[in-house]
Design a protein around this motif. Structure first.
Motif, PDB file in Angstrom:
ATOM      1  N   ARG A   1       0.762  -1.245   0.189  1.00 53.66           N
ATOM      2  CA  ARG A   1       0.045   0.057   0.018  1.00 53.66           C
ATOM      3  C   ARG A   1       0.798   1.306   0.019  1.00 53.66           C
ATOM      4  N   GLU A   2       1.904   1.159   0.835  1.00 55.22           N
ATOM      5  CA  GLU A   2       2.939   2.417   1.022  1.00 55.22           C
ATOM      6  C   GLU A   2       3.731   2.492  -0.577  1.00 55.22           C
TER       7      GLU A   2
ATOM      8  N   LEU B   1       1.203   3.920  -2.775  1.00 54.58           N
ATOM      9  CA  LEU B   1       1.166   5.634  -2.432  1.00 54.58           C
ATOM     10  C   LEU B   1       2.244   6.381  -2.854  1.00 54.58           C
ATOM     11  N   ILE B   2       3.352   5.700  -2.690  1.00 47.96           N
ATOM     12  CA  ILE B   2       4.527   6.508  -3.279  1.00 47.96           C
ATOM     13  C   ILE B   2       4.591   6.658  -4.816  1.00 47.96           C
ATOM     14  N   LYS B   3       4.215   5.849  -5.272  1.00 49.39           N
ATOM     15  CA  LYS B   3       3.963   5.917  -6.857  1.00 49.39           C
ATOM     16  C   LYS B   3       2.784   6.729  -7.162  1.00 49.39           C
ATOM     17  N   ALA B   4       1.771   6.632  -6.156  1.00 48.50           N
ATOM     18  CA  ALA B   4       0.644   7.617  -6.646  1.00 48.50           C
ATOM     19  C   ALA B   4       0.707   9.093  -6.549  1.00 48.50           C
ATOM     20  N   ILE B   5       1.776   9.356  -5.448  1.00 50.18           N
ATOM     21  CA  ILE B   5       1.919  10.825  -5.387  1.00 50.18           C
ATOM     22  C   ILE B   5       3.073  11.304  -6.023  1.00 50.18           C
ATOM     23  N   GLY B   6       3.587  10.361  -7.126  1.00 46.89           N
ATOM     24  CA  GLY B   6       4.687  10.887  -7.970  1.00 46.89           C
ATOM     25  C   GLY B   6       6.036  10.381  -7.742  1.00 46.89           C
ATOM     26  N   GLY B   7       6.148   9.254  -7.149  1.00 47.02           N
ATOM     27  CA  GLY B   7       7.540   8.639  -6.893  1.00 47.02           C
ATOM     28  C   GLY B   7       7.848   7.671  -8.152  1.00 47.02           C
ATOM     29  N   THR B   8       8.864   7.753  -8.624  1.00 46.44           N
ATOM     30  CA  THR B   8       9.062   7.200 -10.123  1.00 46.44           C
ATOM     31  C   THR B   8       9.300   5.402  -9.549  1.00 46.44           C
TER      32      THR B   8
ATOM     33  N   PRO C   1      -0.018   1.996  -8.841  1.00 48.10           N
ATOM     34  CA  PRO C   1      -0.307   3.098  -7.583  1.00 48.10           C
ATOM     35  C   PRO C   1      -1.861   3.009  -7.360  1.00 48.10           C
ATOM     36  N   VAL C   2      -2.769   2.181  -8.310  1.00 50.68           N
ATOM     37  CA  VAL C   2      -3.992   2.148  -7.908  1.00 50.68           C
ATOM     38  C   VAL C   2      -4.105   1.230  -6.504  1.00 50.68           C
TER      39      VAL C   2
ATOM     40  N   ALA D   1      -2.818   1.798  -3.934  1.00 50.15           N
ATOM     41  CA  ALA D   1      -2.795   2.729  -2.872  1.00 50.15           C
ATOM     42  C   ALA D   1      -4.184   2.765  -2.546  1.00 50.15           C
ATOM     43  N   LEU D   2      -5.106   2.728  -3.471  1.00 54.62           N
ATOM     44  CA  LEU D   2      -6.460   3.300  -3.234  1.00 54.62           C
ATOM     45  C   LEU D   2      -7.494   2.051  -3.097  1.00 54.62           C
TER      46      LEU D   2
END
Lengths: 244, 874
Positions: B766-767, B770-777, B867-868, B870-871
């Protein structure tokens, strides 16, 4: 117009087992506009939000942000887009448990290779805006639900994105905290002029928006402009209509 | 129907990746123990076979004094009643090539006319050699090489190949896959071609007793006879072999135990994480009626299945490893540990198998208890977790470390030999226990420090990695501990090896005043340097300085150590006693020798003064030899030379040396002037030469000329580099086993690291989403995970090197403090401790490479997270 979705289709599975989560959805979000998306479970609200934020792949259609089609972006470009243009707020806050509030807020800047001095300044401002001064060195586990969501909001705005996408941001909060969060989002929008797209079940929360889009079975079935006036009864009946 | 076994098996199958990684830890531990036990058992069996073959049907072996006439001793022994017969044998060992393969020939001169002699050797066919030009060969050696009776065998001697007619084949023990070959010739052959100096090849007198006679009582009678140095009974010889191999076996088992302990840490970590990861599942089981005991049983079943399966695979891998060990040992030169055929016993297999299962069950004890305590509500919602706090009681770990160090220092020196090794090992394990308890207290702050540093340098990935590691300080410290145990053992071996090698090289460097050494590499085949040859070498136009060395054996009969008579322990290993009391003596020219080679004197000793005084009635004593016998400068020793000629000498100074060739340090136990050797001990045969070439002269030409001069002799010419290479080779073999085993332990701990990080990735889906969701490559996520792996293994390596150094230094000091005896690493005195810089660099590089490669698996897992996700948990 800050964002535009054109003929969005998202389907899962193949052949006869294909399920359309979104079916030809088209909508526009104006600069500084606060849009609420409402609809029953499985109506495709979250999927729409994911596609608008570049989190998931689109079966067909386009999503344009500031006139740029994000469906054509490669993975690294998409990551940069999410970092720069989008601020995400989730129902269950999704904070990194091992980082402090301040560090969670700093994360997008850190990933962007921001200078430490700039990072400190921006993080300080964001924390101040969400009213968490004095709690910035606490870990998520040491914060209340409302405080955690404030951290998530601060993280969403720290990069000064064009648009904030919020998925049930008050879903895990009690009514007092929920209203505080909505007031906060509303004030932030008023101060910084960022557009907000929020998925919610709660008509009270939707009432904070300028416009409500009603979704059912992956399609937009109605749209309501509130124009600053809150007619909760009407909203509830519309929502019921979309639910039925 | 579903059963608890099936449920456990299914759980293991569902988590295939983790099951395999956890299983590998068990497998490597079992494989290490099993292979080492096989090697120890095989070496014991091989030695026993050699021992039996060496004795044949004899009951006693009598070794005459170097100073006595062996034939006379044999006659005296034969005159005793109770003795059926006496046979005389002279053995001579020489290395040589057959079709490009190097063999160690044990050439035995026998008296075939003696009726007893023919009964001493177990002939499988033919007869013993009756005259010069005939030979009997080891039956197994002949079989492997395809030799048959009546054919010609060419014995590659240094003085030229000798053709011998095969008359018989002798069952003299193992030689399949071996490089050792038994060659039996008639005594005249040995007299003609064998070494001139019999002191190095003491004739052995084989004694057959009359039926019903006690070996020991007759041996005691013979021991009192004049001219007898040593009597060994057949039973004592075998018991000696078993006793000496028992300590090797214990040591090997301890090496294996290290690998298994590392494996246990990993199993514990893996199951600990399982407990956290499957909290919901176990909560559900509780909610639908399972009690704590049932939940624990489920975990134990999983452990048993895992233990059974991977211990079995470990046995197979252990077999392969032991074949590999044997192959390494049998490649090239004959080694210190001879294994001619693997002896795979059910006892070793059962011990290893049970060790694997026991270690697995022991490791899951705490995780199973934790799982038993999971609340049924965990099925419905995640249970609130308090911040991972590190108990202050962990400071007790420091006390345990101090206790371990004290034990290492105090108790290890109070005991001797095997006990000391066992106590040292026990102390080391206590230190590790303390380290394991204490580490979590420093791991958090350490990674926090890294976090502070990495924030500025590595960016988001560095921050996340260090934060994850410091937040999970218990897990991180477990990983660090398991890596540091393996690393510190590797380092300990490297440290001692390096220290020993450095002194070897240091001494060689000191000795490197010469350019060429004319010597023989064969142990016990002292060549004879004639005056004529010495004169010719001196006469070479390339030669600037040439000196000869007289190597011989003397007997020490009287030891006046500060007024006290030295008494040996009755149980002392007889062979060691023999070596100590018949040390090798070097007769050197005190004027020339220091110009070509030098000895290593302790601080404060003026070397020049020592050399000047050596003309007097003095000797220089090898420090190791002297200290073993508790001798100091000023003590007097009585030396007995050839023909019983004896004289008392005072020990002028102690020195350290590493002699040319591969001869053991006992060879250089004493140094005396050539003048005194001749005058008082009747030693006048030179055996080695050192040559210094004139500046600008062509070394190749000089070598060619010397080769021409020594043609037909046992002598060889060697450059200083060749001798230094030999030192390296000698150092490498003893280090092979511990190094290999501990490297396996390091590998096991790195596997565990991959396992833990992979599980961490799954836990943090999940984490990561999330990192990917908020822009982590992807790159940032990859770097985070790779950094976690590298930082953990680096921390383990740094601590491992520090602890390894600490233990090595304490061991060194503790052994040095005990009776002033400096530790030896096989033949090398460890005088100075030397940090193995190259080995450390290699260790770090290896760890970084392996952890990066290992991180590929968790990185792949992380890459798959979208990223999905995370949600999706919303």
């Amino acid at each position: 117009m800050i964002m535009e979705a054109i003929g969005l289709i998202k389907s899962y599975g193949e052949g006869s087992a294909t399920v359309k989560a979104l079916d030809n959805v088209t909508l526009q979000i104006e600069d500084g506009e606060f849009v609420a998306i409402m609809g029953p479970s499985g109506s495709g609200k979250s999927t729409l939000l994911h596609l608008m934020g570049g989190l998931d792949s689109i079966t067909s259609g386009q999503v344009k942000v500031n006139g740029r089609d994000i469906t054509t972006l490669k993975e690294a470009e998409l990551a940069r887009f999410r970092r720069k243009e989008i601020g995400f707020i989730f129902q269950s806050y999704n904070l990194v448990s091992v980082l402090t509030a301040e560090e969670n807020v700093a994360l997008p800047l850190l990933m962007d290779g921001c200078k430490e001095s700039v990072m400190r300044e921006n993080v300080g401002k964001a924390i101040n805006l969400v009213g968490l001064d004095g709690r910035s060195h606490h870990r998520p586990s040491q914060l209340s639900g409302g405080e955690q969501q404030r951290v998530a909001i601060a993280r969403a705005i720290v990069n000064n994105p064009s648009i904030i996408l919020a998925d049930e941001p008050t879903g895990n909060l009690d009514s007092v905290n929920a209203e505080e969060i909505m007031d906060l989002l509303s004030n932030l929008r008023n101060k910084s002029g960022q557009a907000i797209v929020m998925v919610t079940h709660d008509p009270k929360m939707a009432a904070y928006a300028d416009r409500i889009i009603f979704l059912k079975d992956g399609r937009i079935i109605d749209e309501e402009r509130l124009g600053g006036k809150i007619d909760q009864k009407k909203l509830v009946s519309k929502l019921k209509g979309s639910t039925n | 129907m579903l059963s608890i076994n099936r449920l456990s098996a299914r759980q293991l199958l569902v988590r295939k990746g983790r099951t395999i990684l956890t299983g590998l830890a068990i497998m490597l531990g079992v494989a290490s123990i099993f292979s080492l036990l096989i090697i120890a058992t095989s070496a014991t069996m091989t030695l026993e076979r050699y021992g039996r073959a060496n004795f044949g049907f004899a009951d006693l072996q009598v070794v005459p004094d170097p100073a006595a006439d062996p034939k006379q001793v044999a006659k005296d022994v034969a005159s005793l009643t109770n003795i059926e017969g006496v046979a005389f044998e002279r053995q001579w060992m020489q290395r040589g090539d057959l079709d490009g393969q190097r063999f160690e020939f044990h050439i035995k001169g026998i008296e075939s006319k003696n009726a007893v002699a023919s009964r001493l050797y177990s002939l499988s066919s033919g007869h013993l050699p009756k005259r010069d030009g005939e030979v009997a060969l080891s039956a197994t050696f002949a079989q492997v090489r395809g030799y048959q009776i009546g054919r010609i065998f060419t014995l590659p001697l240094k003085s030229g190949a000798k053709k011998l007619k095969i008359t018989g084949l002798i069952n003299d023990g193992p030689s399949i896959n071996s490089v050792i070959a038994g060659v039996y010739v008639d005594m005249p052959f040995i007299n003609k071609f064998g070494p001139k100096n019999t002191a190095w090849n003491p004739s052995s007198i084989q004694v057959v007793l009359k039926k019903g006679e006690s070996q020991r009582s007759i041996a005691s009678r013979i021991e009192k006879m004049h001219g007898v140095a040593l009597v060994i009974t057949a039973d004592e010889a075998l018991a000696d072999i078993r006793r000496s191999m028992a300590s090797t076996r214990s040591m090997f088992s301890m090496f294996g135990a290290v690998a298994l302990v590392v494996g246990m840490t990993l199993i514990y970590t893996a199951f600990g994480i399982t407990a956290a990861e499957r909290e919901r599942e176990f909560g559900l089981l509780k909610a639908i009626g399972a009690n704590s005991r049932w939940a624990r049983r489920l975990v134990y079943r999983e452990a048993i299945i895992l233990g059974l399966l991977y211990s079995a695979i470990g046995l197979l891998l252990g077999l392969c490893l032991s074949f590999a060990f044997m192959w390494i040992m049998n490649t090239g030169e004959p080694g210190n540990i001879d294994v001619t055929a693997l002896s795979i016993t059910s006892e070793d297999a059962i011990i290893s198998f049970l060790a694997g299962i026991g270690a697995t069950l022991f490791s899951v004890f705490l995780p199973a208890r934790k799982i038993g305590k999971i609340h049924p509500l965990a099925a419905i919602r995640p249970q609130p977790k308090s911040e991972q706090s590190i108990s202050k009681t962990r400071w007790a770990g420091l006390l345990i470390i101090i206790a371990g160090i004290t034990m290492l220092f105090k108790f290890s020196i109070a005991n001797n030999s095997t006990n000391m090794a066992a106590m040292a090992f026990a102390a080391v394990f206590i230190i590790y226990l303390g380290v394991a308890i204490f580490t979590p207290l420093i791991i958090g702050p350490l990674f926090n420090l890294l976090d502070w540093l990495s924030l500025k340098r590595v960016g988001a990935a560095g921050k996340l990695a260090s934060k994850n590691l410091s937040a999970q300080s218990l897990r991180s410290s477990r990983m660090v501990t398991s890596i540091l145990v393996g690393i510190s053992f590797v380092f300990l071996v490297a440290f001692f090896g390096e220290s020993a090698a450095s002194i070897g090289h240091q001494i060689l460097k000191e000795q490197a005043k010469y350019d060429l050494a004319i010597t023989s590499e064969d142990e016990g085949t002292l060549p004879f340097v004639s005056k004529e040859l010495l004169r010719k070498v001196k006469g070479l136009k390339e030669a600037e300085l040439v000196t000869s060395i007289r190597l011989d054996k003397v007997k020490v009969t009287k030891l006046d150590v500060q007024g006290r008579e030295m008494k040996m322990d009755k149980g002392f290993n007889k062979r060691l006693e023999q070596n100590l009391f018949t040390p090798g003596i070097n007769a050197v020219d005190p004027k020339l020798y220091p110009k070509l080679s030098s000895l290593f004197f302790p601080k404060g000793v003026d070397g020049n003064r020592v050399w000047r005084q050596l003309h007097g009635k003095y000797v220089l004593a090898n420090r190791n030899w002297a200290q073993t016998l508790r001798l100091k400068p000023g003590d007097r020793v009585r030396l007995v030379g050839k023909g019983g000629k004896s004289e008392e000498f005072e020990i002028l100074a102690l020195c350290d040396t590493f002699l040319v060739g591969t001869r053991h340090w006992e060879v250089g136990s004493l140094f005396i002037s050539q003048e005194n050797a001749k005058k008082y001990l009747n030693l006048n045969e030179d055996s080695d030469m050192l040559v210094k070439l004139k500046k600008g002269s062509d070394k190749a030409v000089a070598i060619a000329k010397i080769k021409q001069l020594i043609k037909g002799t046992q002598l060889e010419v060697k450059t200083h580099k060749q001798i230094a290479d030999m030192v390296d080779k000698l150092m490498a073999e003893p280090m092979l086993f511990p190094s290999l085993t501990f490297n396996i332990a390091v590998l096991a701990s790195l596997l565990g690291l991959i396992n833990t990080i992979a599980i961490g990735v799954l836990e943090r889906r999940r984490e990561i989403g999330l990192i990917k969701a908020i822009g982590g490559t992807r790159g940032q996520v990859r770097l985070t995970i790779a950094l976690e792996a590298v930082l953990t293994s680096l921390a383990g390596t740094i601590f491992g090197v520090l602890i390894g150094t600490g233990i090595a230094v304490i061991l060194f000091k503790s052994i040095s403090a005990a009776n002033d005896i400096k530790p030896t690493f096989f033949y090398f005195p460890v005088i100075v401790t030397s940090f193995p810089l190259m080995a450390t660099v290699a260790l770090f590089v290896m760890v970084i490479i392996v952890s990066i490669i290992g991180a590929l698996i968790p990185v792949r897992l992380a890459n798959k997270i979208t990223p999905v996700e995370a949600l999706r948990f919303e």
